[in-house]
Design a protein around this motif. Structure first.
Motif, short mmCIF file in Angstrom:
data_model
loop_
_atom_site.label_atom_id
_atom_site.label_comp_id
_atom_site.label_asym_id
_atom_site.label_seq_id
_atom_site.Cartn_x
_atom_site.Cartn_y
_atom_site.Cartn_z
N VAL A 30 1.98 -1.27 -6.12
CA VAL A 30 1.69 -0.38 -4.99
C VAL A 30 0.28 0.19 -5.20
O VAL A 30 0.01 0.86 -6.20
CB VAL A 30 2.72 0.76 -4.89
CG1 VAL A 30 2.42 1.63 -3.67
CG2 VAL A 30 4.13 0.20 -4.78
N SER A 68 5.15 4.49 -3.34
CA SER A 68 4.15 5.28 -4.05
C SER A 68 3.70 4.52 -5.29
O SER A 68 4.40 3.60 -5.76
CB SER A 68 4.73 6.64 -4.45
OG SER A 68 5.81 6.45 -5.35
N THR A 69 2.55 4.89 -5.82
CA THR A 69 1.99 4.15 -6.95
C THR A 69 2.90 4.18 -8.17
O THR A 69 2.92 3.23 -8.96
CB THR A 69 0.60 4.68 -7.33
OG1 THR A 69 0.69 6.09 -7.57
CG2 THR A 69 -0.42 4.44 -6.20
N ASN A 70 3.69 5.24 -8.32
CA ASN A 70 4.59 5.30 -9.49
C ASN A 70 5.81 4.40 -9.34
O ASN A 70 6.67 4.34 -10.22
CB ASN A 70 4.99 6.74 -9.82
CG ASN A 70 5.78 7.41 -8.71
OD1 ASN A 70 6.21 6.75 -7.78
ND2 ASN A 70 5.97 8.71 -8.83
N GLN A 71 5.89 3.69 -8.23
CA GLN A 71 6.94 2.70 -8.06
C GLN A 71 6.46 1.28 -8.37
O GLN A 71 7.20 0.31 -8.21
CB GLN A 71 7.52 2.77 -6.64
CG GLN A 71 8.28 4.07 -6.39
CD GLN A 71 8.83 4.19 -4.99
OE1 GLN A 71 8.09 3.99 -4.01
NE2 GLN A 71 10.10 4.52 -4.86
N ARG A 73 0.84 -1.20 0.00
CA ARG A 73 0.00 0.00 0.00
C ARG A 73 0.87 1.25 0.00
O ARG A 73 2.02 1.23 0.49
CB ARG A 73 -0.91 0.00 1.21
CG ARG A 73 -1.91 -1.16 1.20
CD ARG A 73 -3.18 -0.82 1.97
NE ARG A 73 -4.16 -1.89 1.81
CZ ARG A 73 -5.02 -1.95 0.80
NH1 ARG A 73 -5.03 -1.03 -0.13
NH2 ARG A 73 -5.88 -2.94 0.71
N THR A 74 0.33 2.30 -0.54
CA THR A 74 1.03 3.59 -0.56
C THR A 74 1.46 3.96 0.85
O THR A 74 0.69 3.84 1.80
CB THR A 74 0.08 4.67 -1.11
OG1 THR A 74 -0.33 4.30 -2.43
CG2 THR A 74 0.78 6.02 -1.17
N GLY A 75 2.73 4.38 0.96
CA GLY A 75 3.26 4.81 2.25
C GLY A 75 3.98 3.71 3.02
O GLY A 75 4.70 4.01 3.98
N SER A 100 8.95 4.87 1.44
CA SER A 100 7.53 5.16 1.49
C SER A 100 6.97 4.92 0.09
O SER A 100 7.05 5.79 -0.77
CB SER A 100 7.29 6.61 1.94
OG SER A 100 5.92 6.90 1.95
N GLY A 135 13.65 8.14 -4.27
CA GLY A 135 12.61 7.32 -3.65
C GLY A 135 13.09 5.95 -3.23
O GLY A 135 12.31 5.16 -2.68
#
Lengths: 114, 113
Positions: A113, A82-85, A14-16, A80, A63
């Protein structure tokens, strides 16, 4: 045969969240690498390490961080997520020899993510 | 930093057809060049490499590549493809002294029976 293993083939986070991707090689290689592979972009280098406790930024280190406490193990950390990862992450290793710098790749970890 | 260009992103061809994939790099000095292949569901693996000497390099599974310094090119060829050659192909150039590779965007090759 050189063997590069990665801790997970698929991972959903999940994000974060803090995410750890582990890579182990069994051929006593000095150099280890983390890439991400995205369609149409090929492989892009995140970080690499040429010795224990040594690390160098690649082309897209933002990141991410890495850890290499033992020669055979190279960890990629998303502090942390993120969706772009969301991507396929590939680990590779190679010997230091100047004659043959072939990189040997692991099977990859597909990280999603949410 | 070096850059690597692969001009074809997707190639579809029939079995027994000839294959040529283009690769161009940006650096004008001494280069070490590679072609890697990724079969569906498998690890990325080395197809062939060029370090010096004969500019025509032969690799596994009948593949070869020609290094043309004047054109900054390292094109991959196979005279007659098989269905099992369906894969993604990556050109790469060695950068620096730590074995760092700069990869192209890849070419997805689909061979139809």
């Amino acid at each position: 045969d050189v063997k590069v293993t990665q801790s997970s083939r698929y991972l959903v986070k999940r994000t974060g969240e803090k995410v750890f991707l582990e890579c182990v090689q069994d051929m006593d290689h000095e150099n280890m690498f983390w890439y991400r592979q995205d369609p149409g972009l090929g492989l892009r280098l995140i970080y690499f390490s040429y010795d224990v406790k040594m690390k160098e930024k690649g082309d897209i280190p933002e990141g991410y961080s890495v850890s290499r406490e033992k020669k055979e193990r190279f960890s990629l950390i998303l502090e942390s997520a993120s969706t772009n990862q969301t991507s396929m992450y590939l680990c590779a290793s190679s010997p230091t020899s100047n004659s043959y710098n072939e990189q040997f790749f692991g099977p990859g970890t597909r990280l999603t993510v949410l | 930093a070096q850059s690597v260009s692969q001009h074809n992103h997707h190639v579809i061809l029939s079995e027994a057809a000839s294959l040529e994939l283009g690769c161009n790099y940006s650096y004008g000095g001494t280069v070490n060049l590679f072609w890697y292949v990724q079969y569906p569901g498998q690890h990325l693996q080395l197809l062939l490499k060029y370090f010096s000497g004969d500019p025509l390099v032969k690799g596994i599974k009948g593949f070869e590549a020609e290094f043309i310094k004047s054109k900054f090119s390292f094109n991959l060829r196979k005279p007659s493809v098989q269905w099992s050659d369906t894969a993604e192909y990556f050109c790469a150039v060695l950068e620096g002294s730590w074995g760092k590779l700069q990869f192209g965007a890849g070419t997805q090759v689909v061979v139809t029976p």
